[in-house]
Motif scaffolding. Structure first.
Motif, PDB file in Angstrom:
ATOM      1  N   ILE A  77     -14.291  71.027  84.582  1.00  0.00           N
ATOM      2  CA  ILE A  77     -13.611  70.893  82.797  1.00  0.00           C
ATOM      3  C   ILE A  77     -12.621  71.982  83.041  1.00  0.00           C
ATOM      4  CG2 ILE A  77     -13.814  70.719  80.595  1.00  0.00           C
ATOM      5  CD1 ILE A  77     -14.322  68.176  81.465  1.00  0.00           C
ATOM      6  N   ASP A  78     -13.255  73.034  83.595  1.00  0.00           N
ATOM      7  CA  ASP A  78     -12.678  74.849  83.266  1.00  0.00           C
ATOM      8  C   ASP A  78     -11.358  74.515  83.862  1.00  0.00           C
ATOM      9  OD1 ASP A  78     -14.592  75.512  81.734  1.00  0.00           O
ATOM     10  OD2 ASP A  78     -16.082  76.313  83.361  1.00  0.00           O
ATOM     11  N   SER A  79     -11.595  73.847  85.224  1.00  0.00           N
ATOM     12  CA  SER A  79     -10.144  73.308  86.135  1.00  0.00           C
ATOM     13  C   SER A  79      -8.965  72.740  85.331  1.00  0.00           C
ATOM     14  CB  SER A  79     -10.231  73.510  87.547  1.00  0.00           C
ATOM     15  OG  SER A  79     -11.427  73.757  87.927  1.00  0.00           O
ATOM     16  N   LEU A  80      -9.914  72.065  84.400  1.00  0.00           N
ATOM     17  CA  LEU A  80      -8.681  71.288  83.514  1.00  0.00           C
ATOM     18  C   LEU A  80      -7.479  72.097  82.786  1.00  0.00           C
ATOM     19  CD1 LEU A  80     -10.255  67.305  83.008  1.00  0.00           C
ATOM     20  CD2 LEU A  80      -8.131  68.293  84.579  1.00  0.00           C
ATOM     21  N   ILE A  81      -8.936  72.447  82.059  1.00  0.00           N
ATOM     22  CA  ILE A  81      -8.454  73.310  80.740  1.00  0.00           C
ATOM     23  C   ILE A  81      -7.374  74.178  81.245  1.00  0.00           C
ATOM     24  CG2 ILE A  81      -9.250  75.089  78.846  1.00  0.00           C
ATOM     25  CD1 ILE A  81     -11.989  73.289  78.553  1.00  0.00           C
ATOM     26  N   SER A  82      -7.407  74.991  82.280  1.00  0.00           N
ATOM     27  CA  SER A  82      -6.632  76.068  82.991  1.00  0.00           C
ATOM     28  C   SER A  82      -5.390  75.541  83.311  1.00  0.00           C
ATOM     29  CB  SER A  82      -7.641  76.799  84.037  1.00  0.00           C
ATOM     30  OG  SER A  82      -8.525  77.223  83.380  1.00  0.00           O
ATOM     31  N   ALA A  83      -5.451  74.370  84.046  1.00  0.00           N
ATOM     32  CA  ALA A  83      -4.632  73.911  84.139  1.00  0.00           C
ATOM     33  C   ALA A  83      -3.516  72.965  83.537  1.00  0.00           C
ATOM     34  CB  ALA A  83      -4.412  72.963  86.050  1.00  0.00           C
ATOM     35  N   TYR A  84      -3.952  72.601  82.005  1.00  0.00           N
ATOM     36  CA  TYR A  84      -3.476  73.028  80.915  1.00  0.00           C
ATOM     37  C   TYR A  84      -2.951  74.059  80.489  1.00  0.00           C
ATOM     38  CZ  TYR A  84      -2.624  70.008  76.346  1.00  0.00           C
ATOM     39  OH  TYR A  84      -2.692  69.679  75.255  1.00  0.00           O
ATOM     40  N   GLN A  85      -3.058  74.803  80.201  1.00  0.00           N
ATOM     41  CA  GLN A  85      -2.851  76.043  80.071  1.00  0.00           C
ATOM     42  C   GLN A  85      -1.547  76.463  80.407  1.00  0.00           C
ATOM     43  OE1 GLN A  85      -6.748  78.886  79.713  1.00  0.00           O
ATOM     44  NE2 GLN A  85      -6.714  77.915  77.832  1.00  0.00           N
ATOM     45  N   ILE A  86      -1.614  76.946  81.740  1.00  0.00           N
ATOM     46  CA  ILE A  86      -0.552  76.496  82.356  1.00  0.00           C
ATOM     47  C   ILE A  86       0.365  75.720  82.426  1.00  0.00           C
ATOM     48  CG2 ILE A  86       0.487  77.011  85.279  1.00  0.00           C
ATOM     49  CD1 ILE A  86      -2.702  78.177  85.837  1.00  0.00           C
ATOM     50  N   ALA A  87       0.063  75.332  82.168  1.00  0.00           N
ATOM     51  CA  ALA A  87       1.550  73.955  81.967  1.00  0.00           C
ATOM     52  C   ALA A  87       1.637  74.308  80.610  1.00  0.00           C
ATOM     53  CB  ALA A  87       0.630  72.621  81.822  1.00  0.00           C
ATOM     54  N   ILE A  88       1.317  74.456  79.731  1.00  0.00           N
ATOM     55  CA  ILE A  88       2.266  75.104  78.507  1.00  0.00           C
ATOM     56  C   ILE A  88       2.643  76.038  78.206  1.00  0.00           C
ATOM     57  CG2 ILE A  88       1.352  75.395  76.231  1.00  0.00           C
ATOM     58  CD1 ILE A  88      -1.152  74.176  76.001  1.00  0.00           C
ATOM     59  N   LYS A  89       2.104  77.139  79.035  1.00  0.00           N
ATOM     60  CA  LYS A  89       3.345  78.215  79.168  1.00  0.00           C
ATOM     61  C   LYS A  89       4.566  78.072  80.376  1.00  0.00           C
ATOM     62  CE  LYS A  89      -0.433  81.839  78.646  1.00  0.00           C
ATOM     63  NZ  LYS A  89      -1.913  82.148  79.418  1.00  0.00           N
ATOM     64  N   ASP A  90       4.194  77.082  80.688  1.00  0.00           N
ATOM     65  CA  ASP A  90       5.544  76.831  82.031  1.00  0.00           C
ATOM     66  C   ASP A  90       6.595  76.444  81.170  1.00  0.00           C
ATOM     67  OD1 ASP A  90       7.306  76.172  84.339  1.00  0.00           O
ATOM     68  OD2 ASP A  90       5.702  75.491  85.712  1.00  0.00           O
ATOM     69  N   LYS A  91       7.485  76.575  81.461  1.00  0.00           N
ATOM     70  CA  LYS A  91       9.142  76.075  80.455  1.00  0.00           C
ATOM     71  C   LYS A  91       9.344  74.576  81.015  1.00  0.00           C
ATOM     72  CE  LYS A  91      10.169  80.156  78.104  1.00  0.00           C
ATOM     73  NZ  LYS A  91      11.530  80.957  78.289  1.00  0.00           N
ATOM     74  N   ASP A  92       9.414  74.480  82.422  1.00  0.00           N
ATOM     75  CA  ASP A  92       9.484  73.820  83.464  1.00  0.00           C
ATOM     76  C   ASP A  92       8.940  72.377  83.120  1.00  0.00           C
ATOM     77  OD1 ASP A  92      11.849  75.049  84.482  1.00  0.00           O
ATOM     78  OD2 ASP A  92      10.915  75.862  86.006  1.00  0.00           O
ATOM     79  N   SER A  93       7.472  72.491  82.274  1.00  0.00           N
ATOM     80  CA  SER A  93       6.346  71.497  83.057  1.00  0.00           C
ATOM     81  C   SER A  93       7.115  70.084  81.988  1.00  0.00           C
ATOM     82  CB  SER A  93       5.011  72.007  81.796  1.00  0.00           C
ATOM     83  OG  SER A  93       4.830  72.479  83.319  1.00  0.00           O
ATOM     84  N   ASP A  94       6.516  68.822  82.183  1.00  0.00           N
ATOM     85  CA  ASP A  94       7.334  67.299  82.097  1.00  0.00           C
ATOM     86  C   ASP A  94       6.087  67.570  79.997  1.00  0.00           C
ATOM     87  OD1 ASP A  94       7.609  65.352  81.067  1.00  0.00           O
ATOM     88  OD2 ASP A  94       7.259  64.513  82.620  1.00  0.00           O
ATOM     89  N   LEU A  95       5.969  68.195  79.708  1.00  0.00           N
ATOM     90  CA  LEU A  95       5.060  67.638  77.807  1.00  0.00           C
ATOM     91  C   LEU A  95       6.167  66.826  77.608  1.00  0.00           C
ATOM     92  CD1 LEU A  95       4.060  71.658  77.660  1.00  0.00           C
ATOM     93  CD2 LEU A  95       3.106  69.189  78.495  1.00  0.00           C
ATOM     94  N   SER A  96       5.902  65.760  76.391  1.00  0.00           N
ATOM     95  CA  SER A  96       6.473  65.341  75.190  1.00  0.00           C
ATOM     96  C   SER A  96       5.965  65.485  74.570  1.00  0.00           C
ATOM     97  CB  SER A  96       5.129  63.190  75.935  1.00  0.00           C
ATOM     98  OG  SER A  96       3.873  63.785  75.670  1.00  0.00           O
ATOM     99  N   ASN A  97       5.030  65.535  74.308  1.00  0.00           N
ATOM    100  CA  ASN A  97       4.568  66.459  73.125  1.00  0.00           C
ATOM    101  C   ASN A  97       4.192  68.105  72.529  1.00  0.00           C
ATOM    102  OD1 ASN A  97       2.741  66.293  73.320  1.00  0.00           O
ATOM    103  ND2 ASN A  97       1.934  64.543  72.236  1.00  0.00           N
ATOM    104  N   GLY A  98       4.078  68.537  73.289  1.00  0.00           N
ATOM    105  CA  GLY A  98       3.482  69.976  73.235  1.00  0.00           C
ATOM    106  C   GLY A  98       1.849  70.279  73.086  1.00  0.00           C
ATOM    107  N   THR A  99       1.476  68.993  73.505  1.00  0.00           N
ATOM    108  CA  THR A  99       0.109  69.208  72.951  1.00  0.00           C
ATOM    109  C   THR A  99      -0.937  68.224  74.114  1.00  0.00           C
ATOM    110  OG1 THR A  99      -0.219  67.265  71.621  1.00  0.00           O
ATOM    111  CG2 THR A  99      -0.016  69.438  70.568  1.00  0.00           C
TER     112      THR A  99
END
Length: 344
Positions: A232-254
């Motif tokens: 779970i901690d790994s997923l949260i860390s990956a999630y936080q990195i993805a939010i900061k990465d502007k090139d991440s494929d985010l559909s709605n930002g959340t």
């Protein structure tokens, strides 16, 4: 027209027996109630006459009972009582009950040497012990938790005719989770020294097997929860990195894609899942430390005198008064039987 008054008169005449019957009914009812009260009053008078005729016997026994109760009450205040609330593990409640009964038998036999060896005290200290008691200690809330735990793991069809009330009635003395153990001694130091050993249960093959299985299961569950927590901690860390990465494929930002699948994981759900795993991990760790002892002491209290008020003076006075009534009734009953036999 001339026949109408005659018909009214006949109807009035016909109603007279009805009113007479109703009035007789009320009269009999009140007479019956009056006879009941008369019978009660007559019985009370006869009882008072019986008391008057045997006042000496009843008074003497009442005083003896009160004096005996007062003496026992004073003696009990000189003793010390330790009350322990315990939680047996590994189905050891039956062995704990047997141990308490064994200690009581040693006191009755005045075998203080064996009692001292069992409780790890000297023979002199063992001679101070007066008695041992054990009884289930529970409330409906605790039993309801046990019933809910059982119901979640049982077949729904099997529970249709097995209600909570039936669950309580089916409980045996060895099936409860908590027990109250009372130890009485004339010496406080000896009581404090031996009280923890009174509820100690030695391991037998069954207890050893269940302890090993419980510890292994708890250890496996703790390792599993810790692994889940790391994931779970790994997923949260990956999630936080993805939010900061502007090139991440985010559909709605959340939300963020996981493992390339179409399903998306909500950031809030990850924290909620982590909280649930932390709670389960805490529960498993509590179990781990509970399994270190065969019997866990939940609470421990020592007080001079009886912890529960037993009102020995009043109790013994009433008991001896009742004994006097029985003794006084024996001659009356004897005369009645002789008279009845003669009539036959």
């Amino acid at each position: 027209m001339n026949n109408q008054p005659d018909q009214n008169q006949e109807q009035e005449v016909d109603l007279v027996p009805v009113f007479v019957w109703i009035s007789n009914g009320f009269k009999n009812l009140f007479n019956g109630i009056g006879n009941i009260f008369k019978g009660i009053a007559h019985f009370l008078v006869l009882f008072l006459i019986f008391i008057k005729n045997n006042i000496i016997l009843l008074g003497v026994l009442f005083v003896i009972g009160a004096a005996l109760g007062m003496y026992l009450s004073r003696e009990s205040k000189k003793n010390f009582t330790a009350q322990l609330r315990v939680q047996p593990n590994f189905e050891s409640a039956g062995q704990l009950i047997s141990n308490i009964e064994y200690y009581n038998s040693l006191v009755d036999q005045e075998d203080y040497q064996t009692l001292g060896q069992q409780l790890k005290v000297s023979t002199e200290e063992a001679s101070y012990f007066v008695g041992f008691e054990i009884e289930p200690d529970f409330n409906d809330t605790e039993l309801l938790k046990e019933y809910d735990y059982m119901a979640r793991r049982a077949d729904t069809i099997a529970l249709e005719n097995y209600t909570f009330e039936g669950f309580k009635k089916a409980k045996r003395d060895i099936d409860y989770q908590f027990y109250k153990v009372s130890v009485t001694s004339k010496n406080r130091a000896a009581l404090e020294k031996a009280a923890p050993d009174v509820v100690e249960v030695k391991d037998n093959p069954l207890i050893k097997a269940q302890r090993t299985a419980s510890i292994e299961t708890t250890g496996y569950n703790i390792a599993k929860r810790e692994y889940q927590l790391k994931e779970i901690d790994s997923l949260i860390s990956a999630y936080q990195i993805a939010i900061k990465d502007k090139d991440s494929d985010l559909s709605n930002g959340t939300n963020v894609f996981v493992n390339g699948q179409n399903g998306m994981v909500d950031f809030k759900n990850l924290f909620q899942e982590k909280s649930n795993i932390l709670f389960l991990l805490e529960t498993e760790r509590e179990k781990k430390y509970q399994f270190e002892n065969t019997v866990n002491i939940v609470s421990y209290l020592i007080k001079k005198g009886s912890i529960e008020k037993k009102h020995l003076t009043v109790t013994f006075a009433l008991v001896f008064f009742g004994l006097g009534l029985i003794i006084a009734l024996i001659p009356i009953l004897w005369r009645f039987l002789n008279t009845y036999q003669k009539k036959d």
